[in-house]
Design a protein around this motif. Sequence first.
Motif, PDB file in Angstrom:
ATOM      1  N   UNK A  34       0.948  -1.312   0.002  1.00  0.00           N
ATOM      2  CA  UNK A  34      -0.017   0.170  -0.211  1.00  0.00           C
ATOM      3  C   UNK A  34       0.839   1.556  -0.057  1.00  0.00           C
ATOM      4  N   UNK A  35       1.875   1.177   0.807  1.00  0.00           N
ATOM      5  CA  UNK A  35       2.925   2.421   0.959  1.00  0.00           C
ATOM      6  C   UNK A  35       3.336   2.944  -0.476  1.00  0.00           C
ATOM      7  N   UNK A  36       4.004   1.864  -1.126  1.00  0.00           N
ATOM      8  CA  UNK A  36       4.683   1.865  -2.451  1.00  0.00           C
ATOM      9  C   UNK A  36       3.711   2.268  -3.545  1.00  0.00           C
ATOM     10  N   UNK A  37       2.292   1.889  -3.259  1.00  0.00           N
ATOM     11  CA  UNK A  37       1.362   2.532  -4.488  1.00  0.00           C
ATOM     12  C   UNK A  37       1.008   1.333  -5.454  1.00  0.00           C
ATOM     13  N   UNK A  38       1.613   0.009  -5.003  1.00  0.00           N
ATOM     14  CA  UNK A  38       1.238  -0.989  -5.732  1.00  0.00           C
ATOM     15  C   UNK A  38      -0.125  -1.613  -5.602  1.00  0.00           C
ATOM     16  N   UNK A  39      -0.957  -1.197  -4.519  1.00  0.00           N
ATOM     17  CA  UNK A  39      -2.336  -1.538  -4.337  1.00  0.00           C
ATOM     18  C   UNK A  39      -3.012  -0.058  -4.227  1.00  0.00           C
ATOM     19  N   UNK A  40      -4.230   0.110  -4.335  1.00  0.00           N
ATOM     20  CA  UNK A  40      -4.718   1.370  -3.977  1.00  0.00           C
ATOM     21  C   UNK A  40      -4.871   1.784  -2.577  1.00  0.00           C
ATOM     22  N   UNK A  41      -4.701   2.934  -2.220  1.00  0.00           N
ATOM     23  CA  UNK A  41      -4.492   3.523  -0.906  1.00  0.00           C
ATOM     24  C   UNK A  41      -5.647   3.143   0.024  1.00  0.00           C
ATOM     25  N   UNK A  42      -6.931   2.839  -0.579  1.00  0.00           N
ATOM     26  CA  UNK A  42      -7.999   2.343   0.331  1.00  0.00           C
ATOM     27  C   UNK A  42      -8.049   1.101   0.085  1.00  0.00           C
ATOM     28  N   UNK A  43      -7.047   0.293  -0.113  1.00  0.00           N
ATOM     29  CA  UNK A  43      -7.217  -1.367   0.255  1.00  0.00           C
ATOM     30  C   UNK A  43      -7.376  -1.449   1.440  1.00  0.00           C
ATOM     31  N   UNK A  44      -8.188  -2.625   1.873  1.00  0.00           N
ATOM     32  CA  UNK A  44      -8.321  -2.944   3.219  1.00  0.00           C
ATOM     33  C   UNK A  44      -7.095  -3.888   3.700  1.00  0.00           C
ATOM     34  N   UNK A  45      -6.175  -3.281   4.473  1.00  0.00           N
ATOM     35  CA  UNK A  45      -4.932  -3.740   4.811  1.00  0.00           C
ATOM     36  C   UNK A  45      -5.273  -5.285   5.528  1.00  0.00           C
ATOM     37  N   UNK A  46      -6.203  -5.452   6.410  1.00  0.00           N
ATOM     38  CA  UNK A  46      -6.699  -6.795   7.197  1.00  0.00           C
ATOM     39  C   UNK A  46      -6.872  -7.858   6.100  1.00  0.00           C
TER      40      UNK A  46
END
Length: 388
Positions: free
Chosen positions: A184-196
């Motif tokens: 998420x930090x690198x922008x490889x997935x959207x910033x609103x991705x559910x990290x859990x």
Amino acid sequence: TIVADTELMMTLAKVLQKWLPDGKRLRPVEVVKEYEKTIVDELDLTREAANGMQLGRNFEGSEALYVPTIYSDYCRANVLVMERIYGIPISNIEALIAQNTNLRILAERGVEVFFTQVFRDSFFHADMHPGNIFVSREHPENPQYIAIDFGIVGTLNQEDKRYLAENFIAFFNRDYRKVAQLHADSGWVPSDTNIDEFEVAIRTVCEPIFQKPLAEISFGNVLVQLFNTARRFNMVVQPQLVLLQKTLLYVEGLGRQLYPQLDLWQTAKPFLENWLREQIGVKAMFTKVKANLPFWSEKLPEMPDLLYDTLKQVKRFPEKQQQANLALLQQHARAQKALHFSIVGATLVIVSAIVPLYDVHWTVPACIGLTGMMCWFAAWWKGRKAPE
């Protein structure tokens, strides 16, 4: 032929990117552009010669990898002249066993060479298929790779290297939460991705492959599951990492062929941990300071003047800010006046069109219409006037 083929590929990539549901995420146009650049560069043998000389300098004196000497004086765009090498093709396992080659050391050195190229040098041989890799006939107990064909090389910037190293280490430590957060930090997935949810998905794919020798790991199956996970969480393809992924698969294939019991994780983890310590520790800080000292010493005499100019600008900042606010207010006032004139002008023009319906002299609507036109002109004039 290559130009024609890549133009066709680009046409198809544009169609896929526009109409495929995953088109934007997979970024086929960017991938084809990266491929086109790579394969066109591969046609220039002077570039390949330069790549070989760079790789040779990086591994000068290394026991793990030998790079043949390039005779640059004789190289041209369509001619490459290099030292002849005598080695055993990496795919000829029978010959390697016949000369009592230590296959465990050979497999471990393959992993070390890959990670050294990527993280230490940021310059890696990106075409490491078995046809380009040989093993020296000398010292089979301490085997050394010999590499040829340097037409395709890959590079990574410092940010990508750091993210990759941290991802690898978190992966080796089974810290799936950190892997998800890094993506998420690198922008490889959207910033609103559910990290859990992303963490659970990564754990589901990766956990079964740990504590297994290479022979028992199906990387093809792992990749399929990772691609499915990527699709689910809209992970964006990184074109600059395509060569790296391909090379990692080559390394995995060579390791499986040479020494199926190789523990890929334990071989790579110490190297990556040491590299990260060198990059972000106290030692790294002093190294960067030392590297920048010549630049700083050159700029040091200018520092008093720069400091004075900065303080002067800071002192004048409130005055400039006040002037800017005043100009903004004036511009807003002009816009309001222009709007008022426009409304009045439109009203008068409409009235001038209605008045002739009644029994009045023609000069009345003419004067009203003329006044409306003058209001419109005033509105236009005030609207175009630049702020002072």
